[in-house]
Structures are given as structure tokens and as C-alpha cells.
Scaffold this motif. Structure first.
Motif, PDB file in Angstrom:
ATOM      1  N   PHE A  53      38.765  43.526  39.439  1.00  0.00           N
ATOM      2  CA  PHE A  53      38.837  42.270  39.525  1.00  0.00           C
ATOM      3  C   PHE A  53      37.917  41.572  40.676  1.00  0.00           C
ATOM      4  O   PHE A  53      37.694  42.171  41.444  1.00  0.00           O
ATOM      5  CB  PHE A  53      40.349  41.790  39.939  1.00  0.00           C
ATOM      6  CG  PHE A  53      40.736  42.370  41.307  1.00  0.00           C
ATOM      7  CD1 PHE A  53      40.831  41.663  42.541  1.00  0.00           C
ATOM      8  CD2 PHE A  53      41.325  43.632  41.374  1.00  0.00           C
ATOM      9  CE1 PHE A  53      41.100  42.127  43.683  1.00  0.00           C
ATOM     10  CE2 PHE A  53      41.794  44.265  42.547  1.00  0.00           C
ATOM     11  CZ  PHE A  53      41.619  43.565  43.845  1.00  0.00           C
ATOM     12  N   SER A  54      37.682  40.303  40.403  1.00  0.00           N
ATOM     13  CA  SER A  54      36.894  39.437  41.409  1.00  0.00           C
ATOM     14  C   SER A  54      37.526  38.172  41.122  1.00  0.00           C
ATOM     15  O   SER A  54      36.902  37.210  40.616  1.00  0.00           O
ATOM     16  CB  SER A  54      35.447  39.395  40.854  1.00  0.00           C
ATOM     17  OG  SER A  54      34.822  38.578  41.866  1.00  0.00           O
ATOM     18  N   TYR A  55      38.676  37.930  41.775  1.00  0.00           N
ATOM     19  CA  TYR A  55      39.358  36.621  41.622  1.00  0.00           C
ATOM     20  C   TYR A  55      39.363  35.804  42.637  1.00  0.00           C
ATOM     21  O   TYR A  55      38.989  36.359  43.917  1.00  0.00           O
ATOM     22  CB  TYR A  55      41.101  36.973  41.374  1.00  0.00           C
ATOM     23  CG  TYR A  55      41.333  37.718  40.320  1.00  0.00           C
ATOM     24  CD1 TYR A  55      40.407  37.830  39.264  1.00  0.00           C
ATOM     25  CD2 TYR A  55      42.520  38.527  40.071  1.00  0.00           C
ATOM     26  CE1 TYR A  55      40.842  38.857  37.751  1.00  0.00           C
ATOM     27  CE2 TYR A  55      42.947  39.056  38.932  1.00  0.00           C
ATOM     28  CZ  TYR A  55      41.888  39.187  37.935  1.00  0.00           C
ATOM     29  OH  TYR A  55      42.333  39.948  36.613  1.00  0.00           O
ATOM     30  N   GLY A  56      39.365  34.480  42.352  1.00  0.00           N
ATOM     31  CA  GLY A  56      39.412  33.520  43.449  1.00  0.00           C
ATOM     32  C   GLY A  56      40.543  32.786  43.404  1.00  0.00           C
ATOM     33  O   GLY A  56      41.571  33.204  44.516  1.00  0.00           O
ATOM     34  N   ARG A  57      40.766  31.751  42.650  1.00  0.00           N
ATOM     35  CA  ARG A  57      42.317  31.066  42.822  1.00  0.00           C
ATOM     36  C   ARG A  57      43.291  32.135  42.601  1.00  0.00           C
ATOM     37  O   ARG A  57      44.557  32.010  43.274  1.00  0.00           O
ATOM     38  CB  ARG A  57      42.517  29.931  41.813  1.00  0.00           C
ATOM     39  CG  ARG A  57      43.690  29.139  41.913  1.00  0.00           C
ATOM     40  CD  ARG A  57      43.345  27.922  41.228  1.00  0.00           C
ATOM     41  NE  ARG A  57      43.069  28.067  40.152  1.00  0.00           N
ATOM     42  CZ  ARG A  57      42.806  26.939  38.872  1.00  0.00           C
ATOM     43  NH1 ARG A  57      43.023  25.828  39.308  1.00  0.00           N
ATOM     44  NH2 ARG A  57      42.426  27.093  37.739  1.00  0.00           N
ATOM     45  N   ALA A  58      43.222  33.109  41.692  1.00  0.00           N
ATOM     46  CA  ALA A  58      44.377  34.057  41.437  1.00  0.00           C
ATOM     47  C   ALA A  58      44.604  34.882  42.338  1.00  0.00           C
ATOM     48  O   ALA A  58      45.676  35.473  42.450  1.00  0.00           O
ATOM     49  CB  ALA A  58      43.867  34.903  39.996  1.00  0.00           C
ATOM     50  N   LEU A  59      43.855  35.126  43.454  1.00  0.00           N
ATOM     51  CA  LEU A  59      44.105  35.663  44.681  1.00  0.00           C
ATOM     52  C   LEU A  59      44.751  34.683  45.913  1.00  0.00           C
ATOM     53  O   LEU A  59      45.392  35.018  46.627  1.00  0.00           O
ATOM     54  CB  LEU A  59      42.951  36.727  45.275  1.00  0.00           C
ATOM     55  CG  LEU A  59      42.990  37.887  44.627  1.00  0.00           C
ATOM     56  CD1 LEU A  59      41.517  38.460  44.969  1.00  0.00           C
ATOM     57  CD2 LEU A  59      43.747  38.989  44.944  1.00  0.00           C
ATOM     58  N   VAL A  70      26.478  50.516  33.316  1.00  0.00           N
ATOM     59  CA  VAL A  70      27.033  49.449  34.209  1.00  0.00           C
ATOM     60  C   VAL A  70      28.084  50.054  34.952  1.00  0.00           C
ATOM     61  O   VAL A  70      29.124  50.475  34.265  1.00  0.00           O
ATOM     62  CB  VAL A  70      27.342  47.963  33.624  1.00  0.00           C
ATOM     63  CG1 VAL A  70      28.157  47.148  34.433  1.00  0.00           C
ATOM     64  CG2 VAL A  70      26.196  47.256  32.747  1.00  0.00           C
ATOM     65  N   PRO A  71      28.129  50.044  36.380  1.00  0.00           N
ATOM     66  CA  PRO A  71      28.919  50.718  36.868  1.00  0.00           C
ATOM     67  C   PRO A  71      30.385  49.989  37.094  1.00  0.00           C
ATOM     68  O   PRO A  71      31.485  50.688  36.996  1.00  0.00           O
ATOM     69  CB  PRO A  71      28.568  51.043  38.366  1.00  0.00           C
ATOM     70  CG  PRO A  71      27.458  49.941  38.307  1.00  0.00           C
ATOM     71  CD  PRO A  71      26.958  49.655  37.161  1.00  0.00           C
ATOM     72  N   GLY A  72      30.583  48.690  36.907  1.00  0.00           N
ATOM     73  CA  GLY A  72      31.631  48.211  37.192  1.00  0.00           C
ATOM     74  C   GLY A  72      31.784  46.830  36.557  1.00  0.00           C
ATOM     75  O   GLY A  72      30.821  46.361  36.453  1.00  0.00           O
ATOM     76  N   ILE A  73      32.977  46.250  35.897  1.00  0.00           N
ATOM     77  CA  ILE A  73      33.259  45.099  35.333  1.00  0.00           C
ATOM     78  C   ILE A  73      34.319  44.625  36.167  1.00  0.00           C
ATOM     79  O   ILE A  73      35.491  45.332  35.867  1.00  0.00           O
ATOM     80  CB  ILE A  73      33.726  45.466  34.022  1.00  0.00           C
ATOM     81  CG1 ILE A  73      32.535  45.883  33.032  1.00  0.00           C
ATOM     82  CG2 ILE A  73      34.101  43.784  33.112  1.00  0.00           C
ATOM     83  CD1 ILE A  73      32.824  46.060  31.510  1.00  0.00           C
ATOM     84  N   PHE A  74      33.980  43.512  36.880  1.00  0.00           N
ATOM     85  CA  PHE A  74      35.110  42.746  37.791  1.00  0.00           C
ATOM     86  C   PHE A  74      35.357  41.470  37.003  1.00  0.00           C
ATOM     87  O   PHE A  74      34.560  40.590  37.230  1.00  0.00           O
ATOM     88  CB  PHE A  74      34.337  42.827  39.266  1.00  0.00           C
ATOM     89  CG  PHE A  74      34.207  43.960  39.885  1.00  0.00           C
ATOM     90  CD1 PHE A  74      35.032  44.320  41.149  1.00  0.00           C
ATOM     91  CD2 PHE A  74      33.649  45.124  39.385  1.00  0.00           C
ATOM     92  CE1 PHE A  74      34.958  45.374  41.779  1.00  0.00           C
ATOM     93  CE2 PHE A  74      33.659  46.066  40.247  1.00  0.00           C
ATOM     94  CZ  PHE A  74      34.085  46.382  41.414  1.00  0.00           C
ATOM     95  N   PHE A  75      36.431  41.336  36.615  1.00  0.00           N
ATOM     96  CA  PHE A  75      36.840  40.248  35.826  1.00  0.00           C
ATOM     97  C   PHE A  75      37.013  39.066  36.762  1.00  0.00           C
ATOM     98  O   PHE A  75      37.694  39.114  37.848  1.00  0.00           O
ATOM     99  CB  PHE A  75      38.058  40.472  34.870  1.00  0.00           C
ATOM    100  CG  PHE A  75      37.841  41.584  33.722  1.00  0.00           C
ATOM    101  CD1 PHE A  75      37.344  41.033  32.465  1.00  0.00           C
ATOM    102  CD2 PHE A  75      37.881  42.712  33.868  1.00  0.00           C
ATOM    103  CE1 PHE A  75      36.845  41.884  31.567  1.00  0.00           C
ATOM    104  CE2 PHE A  75      37.714  43.503  32.804  1.00  0.00           C
ATOM    105  CZ  PHE A  75      37.182  43.147  31.621  1.00  0.00           C
ATOM    106  N   LEU A  76      36.620  37.924  36.213  1.00  0.00           N
ATOM    107  CA  LEU A  76      37.148  36.601  36.922  1.00  0.00           C
ATOM    108  C   LEU A  76      38.322  36.057  36.214  1.00  0.00           C
ATOM    109  O   LEU A  76      38.916  36.602  35.287  1.00  0.00           O
ATOM    110  CB  LEU A  76      36.086  35.536  36.562  1.00  0.00           C
ATOM    111  CG  LEU A  76      35.646  35.124  35.305  1.00  0.00           C
ATOM    112  CD1 LEU A  76      36.592  34.036  34.726  1.00  0.00           C
ATOM    113  CD2 LEU A  76      34.011  34.799  35.174  1.00  0.00           C
TER     114      LEU A  76
END
Length: 337
Positions: free
Chosen positions: A288-294, A254-260
Motif C-alpha cells: 500500500f501507498s495510501y494517503g487519505r486512507a491512512l 517490477v519488485p513491488g506494486i504499492f496501490f493507491l
């Protein structure tokens, strides 16, 4: 370009150093809730204005490699009249799309939920691809209690995620696989670790059954944290618990782990990501793959007023910049000021 070439190119563009993914794919009910918190009515025009101004933030592409869009946004134009996918491409950002149709209670599994949207997915993906989307996202959720999630829910949701990923890759669309272990509740860090390991193990079993090319997908999981009704764990504790579990069950292919961010505050999400990357190189990129935190600071700065455009953009850029630093373990709390 072959489908394999398309998948490889998208992965290369998404999983580069120092950048992450912005989740701007809130459903209509979710963004209505977010706008209500800043006393803004959620209309098509207000949603277009807000998303246009944050996605046009100068230099956003320095910190953001991809943006997950809601279906409505994919077909909209910016305030300057440019199609949103073209606006993102001009910033060297890859357009993506949320494709699940939301979650509902799971039959014969009280307290568990399952996500819908597989019907017609292939045709929808082809349409989204024609509009410029190169990757997709599908979210399944897992509730934690002393008895949840049930084994039935773990297996069923993993199967759905794998079927979704298979359809995506057949269309040349990179799938983001998002098994979210929810923070809601009073469970301990140890209980979250137990559930996370069970869920991830079953997800990768299902992905293997459906012959998913692990090199051409991205995992978007939760970090291992206590329930939000419990005292928060230190970033070092979150990082240790998360990496212990992930090294057991997430293949190195798996190339990337983008945390929520999953309910963490903007500052917590950044500090925890930084702690993860402070452990040194891992088999996968940790991003990172953030919604509200960004977006939360940007929404407050905007407050529904176009004249606050620059303040909103700078608020987004600040959080993106800080998380970019956290990708290499260079974030410090003092940088918040």
C-alpha cells in the motif's frame, strides 16, 4: 556507493515484508481541503505541527517503510527541532519526495489532463537527494467515461511517466510511477479493467523505450474498481479483476506494486488489499501507498489541537497496523474494533 548500489539499497528498504508507504505529500490546495473538513486553517505552522506529530508516532517504522513528502515538509524540522528526513531515518523509514508540479487540461484532448514538472527535474532531484530523499513520486491521472481517456492522453501521459523515471534513476533516486485511473464517475468494473489494461500496457511500453530498470522502480497504480457513483464491488471481485489485468501487463521484474487508495474509505482500501494478498504469492510484492486512507482518522483525532497528539498517532498506527496485516492476507474486519 555507485548509483546502482543506491537504487538497489533503496528498493530493499522499501519493499520488505509487512510494511508499506505513507503518502504525506498533499499539495497546498489538497491539504487545505483536508484541514477545512476538520475546521483547521492550513498554515505553514499547522501543516508542520500535524506532519511532525504523525511522523513521530512511536513504532511507525514497524509498519511503514517509506514516506512521500511534499517539498515544504522535506525542508522542515519536527516540533522537537529535528529535520524531518532525520526523524524518518531514526524510525528506519526512507524519506521520499513528490516531484511533479500538478496536472492541467490537455490541449486538443477535451476531458483529459496531463502532468507538468519535467523542466528542471534533474537539478531539483539533486537538491532533494542532498536533503535526504532517496525515492520520488510522479502522478498522472486518467479519467474514465465511454470515450475517455483518449488514445492521445494515454500515450502522452505514459511518455511523461517514463521520462520522469529515467531522470530519477540517472540520479540514483528510485522512481514511484503512479498512473492513477480515477474512480470518479459511474463506470463499471469491466470498463475500469479495460482502461487500466490499456494504460498499464502503454506505461510499460514507454518505460521500455526509455530503458528503465524495472528492478529499480515501484509501480503505484489504482485497483480495478467500479466508479464511485456505482455500487461498490466486493473485495474478492476487486482482487480478481485487478490481478487478472496486472498479470497480463506488469512484468515480473517490477519488485513491488504499492496501490493507491484513490477515494476508497480506509476500511475499503484495507479490505481490498487483503483480498489481493489472499490469492497467495504473486510475481511482485503487493503493498500500500495510501494517503487519505491512512491519515483521515488521524486528522480527525488531531483536530488542530496539539493535546490530541497521542490520539492522532494511535489512529495512524491503527490503520498502518491493519494494512500491514493485509499485506499477508491476515486482516479481518473484526480487527477494526
Amino acid at each position: 556507493m555507485t548509483i546502482q548500489d543506491e537504487l538497489s539499497s533503496t528498493i530493499a528498504d522499501l519493499v520488505g515484508p509487512d510494511r508499506g508507504i505513507l503518502a504525506a505529500d498533499e499539495s497546498a490546495p489538497t491539504i487545505e481541503k483536508r484541514f477545512r473538513a476538520i475546521d483547521v486553517e492550513s498554515t505553514e505552522d499547522s501543516r508542520r505541527e500535524y506532519r511532525s506529530l504523525i511522523l513521530s508516532a512511536p513504532g511507525l517504522g514497524e509498519f511503514i517503510s517509506g514516506v512521500i513528502l511534499f517539498e515544504e515538509t522535506l525542508g522542515q524540522t519536527s516540533l522537537e527541532g529535528q529535520p524531518i528526513p532525520e526523524l524518518l531515518k531514526s524510525q528506519h523509514i526512507v524519506p521520499g519526495i513528490k516531484v511533479d508540479k500538478g496536472k492541467k487540461p490537455m490541449v486538443n484532448a477535451p476531458g483529459d489532463e496531463i502532468t507538468f514538472g519535467l523542466d528542471g527535474l534533474h537539478d531539483r532531484l539533486e537538491s532533494y537527494k542532498a536533503q535526504g530523499a532517496r525515492f520520488a513520486k510522479w502522478r498522472d491521472v486518467f479519467h474514465i467515461s465511454d470515450t475517455l481517456p483518449s488514445r492521445t492522453a494515454v500515450e502522452a501521459n505514459a511518455e511523461v511517466l517514463a521520462r520522469y523515471a529515467a531522470v530519477c534513476q540517472s540520479c540514483g533516486i528510485v522512481p514511484i510511477v503512479e498512473p492513477e485511473v480515477l474512480m470518479d464517475g459511474h463506470h463499471s468494473l469491466a470498463r475500469c479493467a479495460e482502461v487500466s489494461e490499456e494504460v498499464l500496457r502503454e506505461v510499460f511500453n514507454a518505460l521500455a523505450r526509455h530503458r528503465i530498470q524495472l528492478e529499480h522502480m515501484i509501480l503505484k497504480p489504482s485497483m480495478v474498481t467500479p466508479g464511485k457513483d456505482n455500487p461498490h464491488a466486493a473485495p474478492s471481485e476487486v482482487a480478481d479483476a485487478t490481478l487478472t489485468i496486472f498479470k497480463r501487463v506488469v512484468p515480473a521484474a517490477v519488485p513491488g506494486i504499492f496501490f493507491l487508495s484513490g477515494g476508497q474509505t480506509p476500511e475499503e482500501a484495507t479490505a481490498n488489499l487483503n483480498a489481493l494478498n489472499s490469492h497467495g504469492p504473486q510475481p511482485w510484492a503487493l503493498s500500500f501507498s495510501y494517503g487519505r486512507a491512512l491519515q483521515e482518522p488521524a486528522q480527525k483525532a488531531w483536530a488542530g489541537k496539539l493535546e490530541n497528539r497521542e490520539a492522532a498517532q494511535e489512529a495512524l498506527l491503527k490503520r498502518a497496523r491493519l494494512n500491514s496485516g493485509a499485506r499477508s492476507g491476515k486482516y479481518q474486519a473484526a480487527l477494526e474494533d
